[in-house]
Design a protein around this motif. Structure first.
Motif, PDB file in Angstrom:
ATOM      1  N   GLN A   7       4.387   7.769  -4.188  1.00 21.17           N
ATOM      2  CA  GLN A   7       2.966   8.039  -3.999  1.00 21.17           C
ATOM      3  C   GLN A   7       2.770   9.527  -3.697  1.00 21.17           C
ATOM      4  OE1 GLN A   7       0.710   5.521  -4.208  1.00 21.17           O
ATOM      5  NE2 GLN A   7      -1.041   6.870  -3.955  1.00 21.17           N
ATOM      6  N   ARG A  52      -8.319   6.574  -8.134  1.00 24.75           N
ATOM      7  CA  ARG A  52      -7.230   5.654  -8.486  1.00 24.75           C
ATOM      8  C   ARG A  52      -5.931   6.085  -7.821  1.00 24.75           C
ATOM      9  NH1 ARG A  52      -9.299   2.169 -12.643  1.00 24.75           N
ATOM     10  NH2 ARG A  52     -11.548   2.503 -12.409  1.00 24.75           N
ATOM     11  N   GLU A  53      -4.979   5.173  -7.761  1.00 28.65           N
ATOM     12  CA  GLU A  53      -3.680   5.457  -7.151  1.00 28.65           C
ATOM     13  C   GLU A  53      -2.770   6.221  -8.109  1.00 28.65           C
ATOM     14  OE1 GLU A  53      -1.944   1.851  -5.766  1.00 28.65           O
ATOM     15  OE2 GLU A  53      -3.749   1.209  -4.689  1.00 28.65           O
ATOM     16  N   SER A  78      -2.547  10.907  -4.769  1.00 25.71           N
ATOM     17  CA  SER A  78      -2.331   9.959  -5.872  1.00 25.71           C
ATOM     18  C   SER A  78      -1.177  10.434  -6.726  1.00 25.71           C
ATOM     19  CB  SER A  78      -3.592   9.849  -6.737  1.00 25.71           C
ATOM     20  OG  SER A  78      -4.685   9.385  -5.986  1.00 25.71           O
ATOM     21  N   PRO A 138       0.837  -1.217   0.000  1.00 25.41           N
ATOM     22  CA  PRO A 138       0.000   0.000   0.000  1.00 25.41           C
ATOM     23  C   PRO A 138       0.864   1.256   0.000  1.00 25.41           C
ATOM     24  CG  PRO A 138      -0.759  -1.576   1.663  1.00 25.41           C
ATOM     25  CD  PRO A 138       0.558  -2.076   1.160  1.00 25.41           C
ATOM     26  N   GLY A 139       0.484   2.188  -0.856  1.00 28.21           N
ATOM     27  CA  GLY A 139       1.189   3.456  -0.903  1.00 28.21           C
ATOM     28  C   GLY A 139       2.579   3.367  -1.480  1.00 28.21           C
ATOM     29  N   ARG A 199      -6.032   0.197 -10.440  1.00 34.91           N
ATOM     30  CA  ARG A 199      -5.289   1.218  -9.697  1.00 34.91           C
ATOM     31  C   ARG A 199      -4.928   2.414 -10.566  1.00 34.91           C
ATOM     32  NH1 ARG A 199      -3.236  -1.465  -5.045  1.00 34.91           N
ATOM     33  NH2 ARG A 199      -3.721  -3.688  -5.146  1.00 34.91           N
TER      34      ARG A 199
END
Length: 572
Positions: free
Chosen positions: A357, A487-488, A518, A327-328, A407
C-alpha cells in the motif's frame, strides 16, 4: 426455441384475453356465411323482406362484435410481443454485462449487437404474428371445415384437397429456406462487423488510402447478404401466387360441381355461396399459418443464436460467500500464468511480485510482452490459468467483482469517452462527486487547461467516442475520471503515450501528491515515465526479466538496460 418462449408465462392474462377474443372473432366470421345463406335460401326465395331485414340486423351485430374483438385482440397481441421483446433484450443485455473479456472475444461485438437487436426483433415478430394468427388460423380452418361439411360433404372434399396441396407447398418451402435463413443471419453479422470497423477506423483507412479496398470489401459482403436474401424471398415469393391460384381453383371447382347439384336439386344457391365463403376462410387460414411458418425458420435461427449467448457459461463468477481484503493490504501475484484461448504459448508465465500500500510500480517491455494482460488480471477482466492474485491477503477469486473494481481506478490503454458532457465523463465512476472534486481531478490530470478554454467549460459536449478531442486530451480526461473517485489502487495502462514530455512530467508530479497513500501501477513504453517509481517490472516474452528500482535494473537486467539505452543517450 421453446425454452426462449417460456418467458411468455409472465403475460398469461394478456394471452388469455387474446385467445378468448380470438374465439369470439372466429365464431362471428363463421356465423356470417350461414346467415347469408339463410337470407338467400329463405328470405330471397320466399320474398320475405322482414326476414331479410331481421337476419341482416343480426349479421350487422355479429360483424360489429367480431370487429371489436379483432381490434382488442390485435392490440393485446402487439402489447405482449413488444413487452416480450423488451424483456428478452434486458435479459440478453444483463447476460452480456456479466461476460468476461474472454466471452466478448469469443462471440464478437458485432455479433452481440446483431443478436440484441435483429435476432430479438425476429422473435418479437414471431410472438406478435403467432398470437394474432396461431389461435385464429387453426380455429378458422377447423370451424370452416365443420361448417362446410354440414352444408355439403361432397363439395367439402374439394376444400380438403386444397388444404393438403397447400401443406405440401409449405413443407417444401420451410425445408429449403431454413438453412438460408441461418446463412442470412451469419452474413448480417459479417456486414455489421465490416461497417463497425469501417466507421471506427475511418481515419486510418483514409490515411493509408484504402477507401477503395474497404468499399470493395463492403460491396462484396453487402452483395453476398443481398444474394442470399433474394434466394430466400424468391422462394417465399412463389408461395403467395400459388396460394391465390389454389383458392381460385377451389372456388371454380365448387361453383362448377355445385351447378350440377343445384340442377339436380341436391343443394341450394345459398349453400353454394356459404361453401365459397367457407373455402376462402379456410384457405386464408392456411395462408395465415404459412405466414407463421415463414417467421418460424428465421425465428428458430434467431432463438438458437440468442440461447447461445444466454446459455454461455460465464467463466468469471462471484463466490457464494465473498471475502473482504485486509485494510491497507498489499497486491500480490504468486506464480501467475495466463493463456489466451487458442494460443500456443502463454501470454504471461510465472509472474510473482508484491506491491505494498502506497508504493508505485512501473511495467515496461517491448510490444506484445504481456504488459496490458498483466494489469487486466487485477480487476478480473480475465482469471489466471495458474497461480493466484491476492488483494489484502485475499485471493481476488474469493472477492466479489464489484468489490474488487470499487477499489481500483483504471485508465485503459485506449482512452474511452462516452457521449454526454465533460463533467459526465469525469464523474462516471462516482456520480455523487462534487463540482470541486471534478475540478480537482481535472487539474491533477492536466485537463483543466483545455477544459476552461471550451465554450461551456465542464458542460461542453463530448461526441461519441470523444471524437471532438485530441488523443492527448482524451487520455487526460480518462485519467481525471479515474482520479475523481478515491481508490486504493490506480492502474495507468500506457495512459501517457499521447502526452508531450512537459505535460507528462507535470502530470506525474501531480499524481505523486494525489495518489499518496494509494498504490499506483503505470504501464509505459517510456523509461522517463517510470524510472522514479518504487519498483519496475521488466517483461520479455511474457516472463519477468527484472524487478527492482531503476538503478538496480541498470546493473542487473540487460533487457532493461537495452531499453534505457535505446531511449536515452549514454551520458543521460
Amino acid at each position: 426455441m421453446i425454452k426462449i418462449l417460456r418467458q411468455l408465462r409472465y403475460y398469461k392474462i394478456q394471452i388469455a384475453i387474446v385467445i378468448v377474443l380470438t374465439f369470439v372473432q372466429v365464431f362471428s366470421q363463421l356465423l356470417l356465411p350461414t346467415l347469408m345463406a339463410d337470407i338467400v335460401d329463405i328470405g330471397v326465395v320466399t320474398k320475405d323482406t322482414r326476414y331479410i331485414m331481421n337476419v341482416g340486423l343480426v349479421m350487422l351485430a355479429v360483424a360489429l362484435v367480431g370487429t371489436g374483438a379483432a381490434v382488442v385482440s390485435s392490440y393485446s397481441a402487439v402489447k405482449v410481443g413488444v413487452g416480450y421483446g423488451r424483456d428478452l433484450r434486458k435479459n440478453l443485455f444483463e447476460k452480456v454485462q456479466s461476460f468476461s473479456s474472454g466471452e466478448f472475444d469469443k462471440v464478437g461485438t458485432s455479433s452481440l449487437i446483431t443478436r440484441t437487436t435483429n435476432d430479438i426483433k425476429q422473435m418479437q415478430n414471431l410472438v406478435i404474428t403467432g398470437l394474432r394468427m396461431m389461435v385464429r388460423a387453426p380455429l378458422m380452418a377447423i370451424g370452416g371445415i365443420v361448417m362446410a361439411v354440414s352444408r355439403n360433404q361432397e363439395l367439402s372434399l374439394v376444400i380438403i384437397g386444397s388444404i393438403v396441396s397447400l401443406g405440401v407447398v409449405i413443407g417444401v418451402v420451410i425445408f429449403v429456406s431454413m438453412p438460408l435463413f441461418r446463412a442470412m443471419q451469419d452474413k448480417l453479422d459479417d456486414l455489421n462487423r465490416i461497417i463497425r470497423e469501417r466507421l471506427t477506423g475511418v481515419r486510418v483507412i483514409r490515411a493509408f488510402n484504402r477507401m477503395e479496398h474497404e468499399r470493395e470489401k463492403f460491396d462484396f459482403s453487402n452483395s453476398d447478404l443481398a444474394g442470399t436474401s433474394l434466394k430466400v424471398y424468391r422462394i417465399m415469393g412463389l408461395m403467395m401466387p400459388l396460394m391465390i391460384l389454389l383458392i381460385n381453383i377451389t372456388i371454380v371447382a365448387i361453383v362448377w360441381l355445385g351447378a350440377f347439384k343445384i340442377d339436380s336439386g341436391e343443394i341450394q344457391v345459398g349453400d353454394i355461396m356459404a361453401l365459397i365463403q367457407y373455402a376462402v376462410h379456410i384457405l386464408n387460414s392456411v395462408i395465415m399459418l404459412t405466414m407463421i411458418f415463414i417467421s418460424v425458420p428465421r425465428a428458430m435461427v434467431s432463438s438458437d443464436r440468442i440461447n447461445e449467448v444466454l446459455d454461455m457459461k460465464t467463466r468469471i463468477k462471484d463466490p457464494v460467500t465473498a471475502k473482504k481484503p485486509y485494510p491497507g493490504g498489499a497486491l500480490e501475484f504468486r506464480n501467475v500464468c495466463f493463456w489466451y484461448e487458442g494460443a500456443k504459448e502463454p501470454a504471461l508465465e510465472d509472474i510473482s511480485f508484491t506491491l505494498n500500500q502506497g508504493e508505485s510500480m512501473g511495467i515496461i517491455g517491448s510490444t506484445g510482452t504481456g504488459k496490458s494482460t498483466l494489469v487486466n488480471l487485477i480487476p478480473r477482466f480475465y482469471d489466471p490459468c495458474k497461480g493466484s492474485i491476492l488483494m489484502g491477503g485475499v485471493d481476488i477469486r474469493e472477492m466479489s467483482q464489484s468489490d474488487i473494481r470499487s477499489r481500483i481506478g483504471m485508465v485503459p490503454q485506449r482512452a474511452v469517452l462516452f457521449s454526454g458532457s465533460v463533467e459526465d465523463n469525469i464523474s462516471f465512476g462516482d456520480e455523487r462527486i462534487s463540482s470541486e472534486g471534478i475540478e480537482k481531478a481535472a487539474r491533477t490530470s492536466q485537463a483543466e487547461e483545455f477544459i476552461v478554454k471550451m465554450d461551456k467549460g465542464y458542460e461542453s459536449k463530448v461526441f461519441q467516442g470523444g471524437a471532438n478531442f485530441s488523443g492527448g486530451q482524451r487520455q487526460r480526461l480518462s485519467i481525471a475520471r479515474a482520479l475523481a473517485s478515491k481508490r486504493e489502487i490506480y492502474i495507468f495502462d500506457d495512459s501517457f503515450s499521447a502526452l508531450d514530455f512537459k505535460t507528462d512530467a507535470a502530470l506525474r508530479r501531480a499524481l505523486r501528491e494525489e495518489t499518496s497513500g494509494s498504490s499506483a501501477i503505470i504501464v509505459s513504453q517510456r523509461v522517463s515515465t517510470i524510472m522514479d517509481l518504487d519498483k519496475i517490472i521488466v517483461l520479455e516474452n511474457g516472463k519477468m526479466a527484472g524487478l527492482g528500482r531503476h538503478s538496480d535494473l541498470m546493473e542487473k537486467s540487460s533487457v532493461y538496460r537495452d531499453i534505457v539505452l535505446s531511449q536515452m543517450a549514454q551520458g543521460e
